[in-house]
Design an enzyme around this catalytic site. Structure first.
Site, PDB file in Angstrom:
ATOM      1  N   LYS A 115       0.864  -1.184   0.000  1.00 29.17           N
ATOM      2  CA  LYS A 115       0.000   0.000   0.000  1.00 29.17           C
ATOM      3  C   LYS A 115       0.897   1.230   0.000  1.00 29.17           C
ATOM      4  CE  LYS A 115      -3.966   2.217   2.061  1.00 29.17           C
ATOM      5  NZ  LYS A 115      -3.361   3.561   1.950  1.00 29.17           N
ATOM      6  N   GLU A 173      -0.274   4.809  -8.199  1.00 32.30           N
ATOM      7  CA  GLU A 173       0.163   5.754  -7.168  1.00 32.30           C
ATOM      8  C   GLU A 173       1.428   6.456  -7.621  1.00 32.30           C
ATOM      9  OE1 GLU A 173      -0.958   6.627  -2.910  1.00 32.30           O
ATOM     10  OE2 GLU A 173      -1.863   5.408  -4.475  1.00 32.30           O
TER      11      GLU A 173
END
Length: 671
Positions: A115, A173
């Site tokens: 993450k 991301e």
């Protein structure tokens, strides 16, 4: 208002504030761990009282609205966020929910990833060529950052290979490696530029530069982790297969992606990544766990704001031990007196921490805290972390009790603590300099009067120099007087005067919110404005009449009534109107003239809607003469129940209130 209602109101206000700082301003004050804790607390309270869930609660939406400095891009496929788990027990419960929904006793194959702690973006390729890129924004609309994304070397401007879809939107991301972050800050210190608090802030600030040449100088990188639009082509039927296909087309994908065939394998992956976290070279705050099969993902589907087939397994917040050297007391806008621990400085998660919030007297009592104690602190914010517990086994001999003040530490007025409340308050009102400052900061804030350019430091100086005592005094400021403030030149001063003039044209709801009436947030202000229509009608309302407004109970009604009963408040309002503050006359809806089954009805929405957002549904209902309330009561005429409707539906059935589903609502809206 019940204590739990007050807790919900305060939590929602705090979360909205931090969503705005995080998603819009790229200047978060707290780390994700603290945001997650606040959100978890809100979810737990709402689970206890589902009848108090409101459509505008942070639990019912993805994020915050984007700035207007960039062009906006509407996501054809919404960019949803993930639900979080924080411990093994919660993950195992999530795993069981997935298996139960699939009606399977066999282990699910999970695809586990890092993450990343950066900025979520979507990148659209047409015939393999990069044509646009956007931030997530509020999940529905993001900011056009195409020019800036094109400067990131890790992102291909053109895909290569075979069978590239005609339209392919990848999600991923953008982040800043640790080495790049350190170099940016080193250069900033040398040149007197902005020093970033952490790599995520630096990545977000770099990506959202209006000048792409600045972005190009920042060593940003990117990992791809998902897909949005897919037209004119096919992708593999597993998540891992898709990631490998993206990599084959030239898109960067993390090499720490692993298939796990059991819950224990997922937990092993989690702990291995946690152990390797310091050596990765970039920031992560957990792992992401997804059902690998796309067919099973489709079966599992989505809830309102997140997929049922994925979860973020977050790492615990970092903690350190230090000593409490002293406790000081700060005074807020409503007079709330908050104790703040002054700590022996200590590094926590890369930040030197010297202060920690103690919240209130009850929290100090719960902790059993004394000045001089050794404590465990958790980084609950970049500015003021929180004390988790006292290390009683190592309590020094010379500790002192913490004594709450009996008089305001700023103005000397008496303090009071209302029975049933945790907060101690100064009774000084606007004679208290601290309350005056915070009240004025609230008055000019973006969601209130929205005075552009009037920041906290300007307000501090205006109060300290006694240029301003009430909000009305702001509109009497001249460019000449403002020029005398620190770091305020003639041009900046004139800009502030112009912004004040512009802010005079507002809405009734914004004006009410700006007044800073206790317990009156944006939603309540909007409800009061819509119900009464005019300031005169609201000022004349009794406590009983105020309680007829949806979601206004005895506590809020009393605060509103008392505010307008106070002569000094009426004087300030009169001065504001005399200075030219105004808003459009209300549009009066005569429900007798509206040919709609919703006209004049009090309606409650519950559960998740699939055909439109709750906000859209609410707007359409109000336009047809309905009053939309947040809870079911004997006053409710109709309940509209979407998917997974909970206790509101049960209460409506118990009270014999008419209930319809979403399909019937849509039919009636078009009737």
């Amino acid at each position: 208002m019940e204590p739990i209602e007050q807790q919900l109101t305060e939590l929602r206000t705090t979360l909205r504030h931090h969503e705005y700082l995080y998603h819009v301003m790229d200047a978060p004050e707290i780390p994700d761990a603290e945001y997650d804790r606040l959100m978890r607390e809100l979810r737990e309270l709402e689970a206890q009282r589902p009848d108090l869930i409101t459509p505008d609660s942070p639990t019912q939406r993805v994020g915050a609205a984007p700035l207007t400095a960039f062009n906006q891009i509407r996501h054809e496929v919404p960019m949803l966020s993930l639900d979080n788990v924080f411990d093994e027990e919660s993950f195992l419960a999530f795993n069981k929910r997935v298996q139960d929904r699939l009606k399977s006793t066999e282990n699910v194959i999970w695809c586990c990833e890092l993450k990343l702690d950066g900025l979520a973006v979507s990148i659209l390729y047409e015939n393999g060529v990069l044509v646009s890129a956007a931030t997530r924004g509020d999940g529905t609309t993001g900011e056009d950052i195409t020019s800036n994304v094109r400067t990131i070397r890790a992102i291909p401007l053109k895909l290569h290979g075979d069978n590239i879809p005609a339209r392919l939107e990848v999600r991923g991301e953008v982040f800043l490696p640790q080495a790049g972050f350190e170099k940016i800050n080193e250069d900033a210190r040398r040149t007197g530029g902005k020093v970033f608090a952490n790599p995520r802030n630096a990545a977000a600030g770099s990506l959202r530069q209006l000048d792409p040449r600045i972005t190009a100088k920042r060593p940003l990188t990117f990992f791809c982790y998902g897909v949005g639009i897919l037209e004119g082509g096919e992708l593999p039927d597993t998540h891992l297969g898709r990631l490998l296909q993206f990599k084959a087309w030239g898109l960067p994908v993390s090499d720490r992606v692993t298939l796990c065939d059991s819950p224990q394998a997922v937990l092993d992956f989690y702990h291995n990544v946690e152990k390797d976290r310091p050596t990765l070279g970039f920031d992560i705050d957990g792992v992401v766990i997804k059902v690998n099969s796309l067919a099973l993902q489709e079966l599992l589907g989505f809830v309102a704001r997140a997929p049922r087939w994925a979860v973020a397994f977050k790492f615990p917040a970092q903690e350190q031990m230090t000593f409490v050297r002293d406790v000081e007391f700060q005074v807020g806008r409503t007079g709330a007196i908050t104790p703040v621990a002054r700590l022996e400085p200590v590094q926590v998660a890369g930040v030197l921490v010297s202060n920690a919030t103690l919240h209130n007297a009850d929290e100090i009592e719960r902790l059993g805290l004394r000045i001089g104690d050794k404590v465990v602190i958790r980084r609950a914010g970049d500015v003021i972390p929180q004390v988790v517990n006292v290390v009683l086994s190592e309590r020094p001999e010379e500790t002192r009790p913490i004594v709450f003040p009996t008089h305001c530490p700023v103005c000397g007025s008496d303090v009071e603590r209302v029975e049933g409340e945790a907060v101690t308050r100064c009774t000084g009102g606007l004679i208290c300099g601290a309350q005056r400052k915070e009240s004025l900061k609230h008055f000019v804030s973006r969601r209130a009067m929205d005075v552009d350019g009037m920041g906290d430091k300007i307000i501090d100086q205006l109060v300290e120099r006694e240029y301003v005592h009430t909000p009305a005094d702001l509109f009497r400021l001249t460019a000449g007087k403002l020029t005398g403030l620190d770091r305020m030149g003639p041009k900046s001063a004139q800009n502030v005067v112009n912004a004040l003039e512009k802010s005079k044209t507002t809405t009734f709801a914004r004006f009410l919110y700006a007044l800073g009436i206790r317990e009156v947030g944006e939603a309540t202000a909007a409800g009061l404005a819509a119900y009464f229509g005019t300031l005169e009608a609201l000022q004349a309302a009794t406590i009983d009449e105020l309680q007829k407004v949806p979601d206004v109970g005895i506590v809020v009604a009393t605060h509103v009534f008392n505010f307008f009963a106070e002569e000094s408040n009426r004087d300030v309002i009169g001065q504001l109107l005399a200075e030219g503050v105004h808003w459009p006359a209300p549009v009066v809806i005569n429900v007798q003239e509206i040919d709609s089954p919703f006209a004049g009805k009090t309606v409650v929405l519950t559960g998740s809607l699939s055909q439109m957002s709750r906000d859209d549904a609410k707007a359409r209902l109000v336009a047809l003469g309905a009053k939309v309330a947040g809870s079911v009561s004997k006053k409710t005429d109709l309940v509209i129940a979407g998917e997974a409707a909970g206790s509101k539906l049960a209460k409506a059935q118990e009270l014999g209130i008419t209930v319809i589903d979403e399909a019937e609502m849509i039919r009636l809206l078009g009737a």
